[in-house]
Structures are given as structure tokens and as C-alpha cells.
Design a protein around this motif. Structure first.
Motif, PDB file in Angstrom:
ATOM      1  N   GLY A  78       0.818  -1.211   0.000  1.00 23.83           N
ATOM      2  CA  GLY A  78       0.000   0.000   0.000  1.00 23.83           C
ATOM      3  C   GLY A  78       0.850   1.258   0.000  1.00 23.83           C
ATOM      4  N   HIS A  79       2.040   1.177   0.567  1.00 21.47           N
ATOM      5  CA  HIS A  79       2.976   2.306   0.553  1.00 21.47           C
ATOM      6  C   HIS A  79       3.626   2.443  -0.827  1.00 21.47           C
ATOM      7  CE1 HIS A  79       3.015   3.139   4.929  1.00 21.47           C
ATOM      8  NE2 HIS A  79       2.763   1.843   5.034  1.00 21.47           N
ATOM      9  N   VAL A  80       3.941   1.303  -1.441  1.00 22.68           N
ATOM     10  CA  VAL A  80       4.649   1.315  -2.723  1.00 22.68           C
ATOM     11  C   VAL A  80       3.804   1.958  -3.821  1.00 22.68           C
ATOM     12  CG1 VAL A  80       5.739  -0.110  -4.512  1.00 22.68           C
ATOM     13  CG2 VAL A  80       6.017  -0.701  -2.101  1.00 22.68           C
ATOM     14  N   ILE A  81       2.487   1.701  -3.836  1.00 23.58           N
ATOM     15  CA  ILE A  81       1.663   2.233  -4.924  1.00 23.58           C
ATOM     16  C   ILE A  81       1.547   3.753  -4.893  1.00 23.58           C
ATOM     17  CG2 ILE A  81       0.364   0.084  -5.176  1.00 23.58           C
ATOM     18  CD1 ILE A  81      -2.036   1.649  -3.843  1.00 23.58           C
ATOM     19  N   LEU A  82       2.032   4.373  -3.834  1.00 23.29           N
ATOM     20  CA  LEU A  82       2.020   5.835  -3.727  1.00 23.29           C
ATOM     21  C   LEU A  82       3.209   6.475  -4.427  1.00 23.29           C
ATOM     22  CD1 LEU A  82       1.056   6.105   0.046  1.00 23.29           C
ATOM     23  CD2 LEU A  82      -0.453   6.401  -1.941  1.00 23.29           C
ATOM     24  N   GLN A  83       4.115   5.662  -4.950  1.00 24.03           N
ATOM     25  CA  GLN A  83       5.329   6.178  -5.573  1.00 24.03           C
ATOM     26  C   GLN A  83       5.586   5.445  -6.880  1.00 24.03           C
ATOM     27  OE1 GLN A  83       7.716   5.287  -2.088  1.00 24.03           O
ATOM     28  NE2 GLN A  83       8.689   3.571  -3.134  1.00 24.03           N
ATOM     29  N   ASP A  84       6.562   5.929  -7.613  1.00 24.54           N
ATOM     30  CA  ASP A  84       6.868   5.342  -8.915  1.00 24.54           C
ATOM     31  C   ASP A  84       8.195   4.598  -8.931  1.00 24.54           C
ATOM     32  OD1 ASP A  84       4.502   6.256 -10.131  1.00 24.54           O
ATOM     33  OD2 ASP A  84       5.376   8.240 -10.418  1.00 24.54           O
ATOM     34  N   GLU A  85       8.825   4.464  -7.788  1.00 27.85           N
ATOM     35  CA  GLU A  85      10.099   3.768  -7.736  1.00 27.85           C
ATOM     36  C   GLU A  85      10.025   2.605  -6.746  1.00 27.85           C
ATOM     37  OE1 GLU A  85       9.835   7.073  -4.998  1.00 27.85           O
ATOM     38  OE2 GLU A  85      10.070   7.255  -7.153  1.00 27.85           O
ATOM     39  N   VAL A  86      11.013   1.762  -6.808  1.00 26.14           N
ATOM     40  CA  VAL A  86      11.100   0.612  -5.908  1.00 26.14           C
ATOM     41  C   VAL A  86      11.292   1.111  -4.475  1.00 26.14           C
ATOM     42  CG1 VAL A  86      12.466  -1.447  -5.312  1.00 26.14           C
ATOM     43  CG2 VAL A  86      12.083  -0.856  -7.717  1.00 26.14           C
ATOM     44  N   MET A  87      10.572   0.493  -3.557  1.00 25.78           N
ATOM     45  CA  MET A  87      10.748   0.789  -2.134  1.00 25.78           C
ATOM     46  C   MET A  87      11.503  -0.386  -1.523  1.00 25.78           C
ATOM     47  SD  MET A  87       7.943   1.596   0.877  1.00 25.78           S
ATOM     48  CE  MET A  87       7.457  -0.076   1.274  1.00 25.78           C
ATOM     49  N   VAL A  88      12.647  -0.098  -0.896  1.00 24.69           N
ATOM     50  CA  VAL A  88      13.456  -1.130  -0.264  1.00 24.69           C
ATOM     51  C   VAL A  88      13.573  -0.815   1.217  1.00 24.69           C
ATOM     52  CG1 VAL A  88      15.715  -2.262  -0.195  1.00 24.69           C
ATOM     53  CG2 VAL A  88      14.792  -1.480  -2.392  1.00 24.69           C
ATOM     54  N   ILE A  89      13.264  -1.800   2.046  1.00 25.70           N
ATOM     55  CA  ILE A  89      13.430  -1.688   3.494  1.00 25.70           C
ATOM     56  C   ILE A  89      14.393  -2.799   3.893  1.00 25.70           C
ATOM     57  CG2 ILE A  89      12.289  -1.715   5.727  1.00 25.70           C
ATOM     58  CD1 ILE A  89       9.720  -1.057   3.814  1.00 25.70           C
ATOM     59  N   ASN A  90      15.616  -2.412   4.170  1.00 25.10           N
ATOM     60  CA  ASN A  90      16.661  -3.390   4.478  1.00 25.10           C
ATOM     61  C   ASN A  90      16.415  -4.135   5.775  1.00 25.10           C
ATOM     62  OD1 ASN A  90      18.214  -2.714   2.153  1.00 25.10           O
ATOM     63  ND2 ASN A  90      18.882  -0.865   3.215  1.00 25.10           N
ATOM     64  N   ASP A  91      15.856  -3.435   6.766  1.00 21.81           N
ATOM     65  CA  ASP A  91      15.566  -4.052   8.068  1.00 21.81           C
ATOM     66  C   ASP A  91      14.340  -3.357   8.649  1.00 21.81           C
ATOM     67  OD1 ASP A  91      15.415  -5.085  10.630  1.00 21.81           O
ATOM     68  OD2 ASP A  91      17.550  -4.850  11.043  1.00 21.81           O
ATOM     69  N   THR A  92      13.229  -4.052   8.621  1.00 25.42           N
ATOM     70  CA  THR A  92      11.965  -3.453   9.066  1.00 25.42           C
ATOM     71  C   THR A  92      12.014  -3.012  10.527  1.00 25.42           C
ATOM     72  OG1 THR A  92      11.097  -5.653   9.600  1.00 25.42           O
ATOM     73  CG2 THR A  92      10.559  -4.742   7.414  1.00 25.42           C
ATOM     74  N   LEU A  93      12.802  -3.689  11.339  1.00 24.34           N
ATOM     75  CA  LEU A  93      12.868  -3.315  12.752  1.00 24.34           C
ATOM     76  C   LEU A  93      13.578  -1.975  12.955  1.00 24.34           C
ATOM     77  CD1 LEU A  93      13.565  -6.747  14.486  1.00 24.34           C
ATOM     78  CD2 LEU A  93      11.384  -5.534  14.211  1.00 24.34           C
ATOM     79  N   GLN A  94      14.296  -1.515  11.943  1.00 24.89           N
ATOM     80  CA  GLN A  94      14.979  -0.222  12.008  1.00 24.89           C
ATOM     81  C   GLN A  94      14.173   0.889  11.332  1.00 24.89           C
ATOM     82  OE1 GLN A  94      17.744  -0.071  13.903  1.00 24.89           O
ATOM     83  NE2 GLN A  94      17.331  -2.239  14.224  1.00 24.89           N
ATOM     84  N   ASP A  95      12.993   0.580  10.829  1.00 23.06           N
ATOM     85  CA  ASP A  95      12.157   1.546  10.121  1.00 23.06           C
ATOM     86  C   ASP A  95      10.895   1.810  10.941  1.00 23.06           C
ATOM     87  OD1 ASP A  95      10.255   2.779   8.325  1.00 23.06           O
ATOM     88  OD2 ASP A  95      11.481   2.068   6.648  1.00 23.06           O
ATOM     89  N   PRO A  96      10.734   3.024  11.478  1.00 25.47           N
ATOM     90  CA  PRO A  96       9.595   3.299  12.358  1.00 25.47           C
ATOM     91  C   PRO A  96       8.230   3.110  11.687  1.00 25.47           C
ATOM     92  CG  PRO A  96      10.880   5.302  11.954  1.00 25.47           C
ATOM     93  CD  PRO A  96      11.627   4.167  11.339  1.00 25.47           C
ATOM     94  N   ARG A  97       8.173   3.154  10.363  1.00 20.88           N
ATOM     95  CA  ARG A  97       6.906   2.935   9.666  1.00 20.88           C
ATOM     96  C   ARG A  97       6.439   1.484   9.798  1.00 20.88           C
ATOM     97  NH1 ARG A  97       8.609   4.471   3.760  1.00 20.88           N
ATOM     98  NH2 ARG A  97      10.369   3.239   4.541  1.00 20.88           N
ATOM     99  N   PHE A  98       7.371   0.567   9.993  1.00 20.15           N
ATOM    100  CA  PHE A  98       7.038  -0.856   9.933  1.00 20.15           C
ATOM    101  C   PHE A  98       7.452  -1.674  11.150  1.00 20.15           C
ATOM    102  CE2 PHE A  98       7.716   0.705   5.584  1.00 20.15           C
ATOM    103  CZ  PHE A  98       6.448   0.489   5.073  1.00 20.15           C
ATOM    104  N   ALA A  99       8.237  -1.135  12.053  1.00 21.22           N
ATOM    105  CA  ALA A  99       8.812  -1.911  13.163  1.00 21.22           C
ATOM    106  C   ALA A  99       7.755  -2.628  14.001  1.00 21.22           C
ATOM    107  CB  ALA A  99       9.677  -1.016  14.041  1.00 21.22           C
ATOM    108  N   ASP A 100       6.586  -2.027  14.177  1.00 15.73           N
ATOM    109  CA  ASP A 100       5.546  -2.674  14.988  1.00 15.73           C
ATOM    110  C   ASP A 100       4.388  -3.203  14.144  1.00 15.73           C
ATOM    111  OD1 ASP A 100       4.564  -0.175  14.303  1.00 15.73           O
ATOM    112  OD2 ASP A 100       3.759   0.274  16.288  1.00 15.73           O
ATOM    113  N   ASN A 101       4.612  -3.391  12.856  1.00 12.87           N
ATOM    114  CA  ASN A 101       3.607  -3.933  11.952  1.00 12.87           C
ATOM    115  C   ASN A 101       3.351  -5.404  12.312  1.00 12.87           C
ATOM    116  OD1 ASN A 101       2.699  -5.407   9.433  1.00 12.87           O
ATOM    117  ND2 ASN A 101       2.723  -3.338   8.611  1.00 12.87           N
ATOM    118  N   PRO A 102       2.089  -5.843  12.319  1.00 10.85           N
ATOM    119  CA  PRO A 102       1.787  -7.242  12.639  1.00 10.85           C
ATOM    120  C   PRO A 102       2.479  -8.252  11.719  1.00 10.85           C
ATOM    121  CG  PRO A 102      -0.232  -5.936  12.566  1.00 10.85           C
ATOM    122  CD  PRO A 102       0.876  -5.048  12.098  1.00 10.85           C
TER     123      PRO A 102
END
Length: 166
Positions: A78-102
């Protein structure tokens, strides 16, 4: 956790997605060969062709995952479709957008995610080609470019679906 935003053209995007007449259809080899290839090429546990519907992300092809959909509000795609480039998250636990994602804290325990938008000729991003792993990792620039090319191939196949041969 950050809930994905809604594209400015959401109503139009959903209409274009539904006009593909592909949601909730059976798996197809033309998509499955791409996800199998991605799993091997990028050495990842999961590869998906996702389509982001109004309240869910649905998997047209899933290699390494035994579910057909997840809620949109916890989706990475859902985040990727908001942009036109590849989204890469090397470590989700280091990214506040996703660290507590189920999907990070529970199955499938996503630690690495890379997703390329599936952009149709109309310019609408209807989903992603994404790769996922339970371990952090990095992609080389060449690998990101390779994922983009494969996503373009999936987009062409999606548009070709409008005129099925059967």
C-alpha cells in the motif's frame, strides 16, 4: 506502525484495477514463473504479485506464502503504490513505519522488503512485485533495476489479461 496513504486518484485506480477482471482469479503460470524466479534470483523466502484493492492486498501469485490476501491497512505494498520507484526496506525493525507492523512481529516475520510498483499504461499503480525475507538484507543497484524490469513484465501481463484467449 504507519498505515499506507490513499492515492489522489484512488477511485479511478480501483476502477482500472477492477476492469482488469483479474481479482480473485486462479493462479496462472505466467505470473507464477516470475515469482518463482524472483525467489531464486533474489535469494528470498517470499515473492509476490500483489494487487492493492480498496481494503485488501490480494496475491495473484504467491511463492513462499500460503495466504491469498492481507488487509491493506497493514500492507507494505500500500505504501509502494504511492510512488513510482522501488521501495526497499533493508531491516523493518529499524524503520519506524514498519517496526511494529503485525506482519513484522508475527508471521511471516518480515525483516526485509522490496517492492516495485505495477504501473499500467494508464499510469495507475495497481499493485507490486515484491520480495520478502525474514532476515535483513540489502539489494545492489543492479538488483533493484532487475526487480523494476520484472515488475514491468508483470504489468504488461496484467494488461494482456484484459483479452483472455480462453
Amino acid at each position: 506502525m504507519q498505515v499506507p496513504g490513499i492515492p489522489r486518484n484512488e477511485a479511478e485506480r480501483i476502477q482500472v484495477l477492477r476492469e482488469l477482471l483479474i481479482l480473485d482469479t486462479d493462479p496462472e503460470e505466467r505470473f507464477d514463473v516470475i515469482t518463482v524466479y524472483c525467489q531464486s534470483r533474489f535469494d528470498c523466502a517470499i515473492a509476490l504479485v500483489t494487487l492493492v484493492d480498496s481494503d485488501r492486498q490480494w496475491f495473484k501469485s504467491a511463492c513462499g506464502l500460503n495466504v491469498r490476501e492481507t488487509p491493506r491497512d497493514i500492507s507494505f505494498c500500500g505504501h509502494v503504490i504511492l510512488q513510482d520507484e522501488v521501495m526497499v526496506i533493508n531491516d523493518t525493525l529499524q524503520d519506524p513505519r514498519f517496526a511494529d507492523n503485525p506482519l513484522v512481529l508475527g508471521a511471516p516475520f518480515i525483516r526485509f522488503y522490496a517492492g516495485a510498483p505495477l504501473t499500467l499504461s494508464s499510469g495507475h499503480n495497481v499493485g507490486t512485485l515484491c520480495i520478502i525475507d525474514p532476515k535483513p538484507k540489502r539489494l545492489a543497484e543492479e538488483e533493484v533495476a532487475h526487480l523494476e524490469v520484472l515488475a514491468r513484465l508483470v504489468s504488461l501481463e496484467l494488461e494482456d489479461h484484459r483479452c483472455p484467449n480462453n
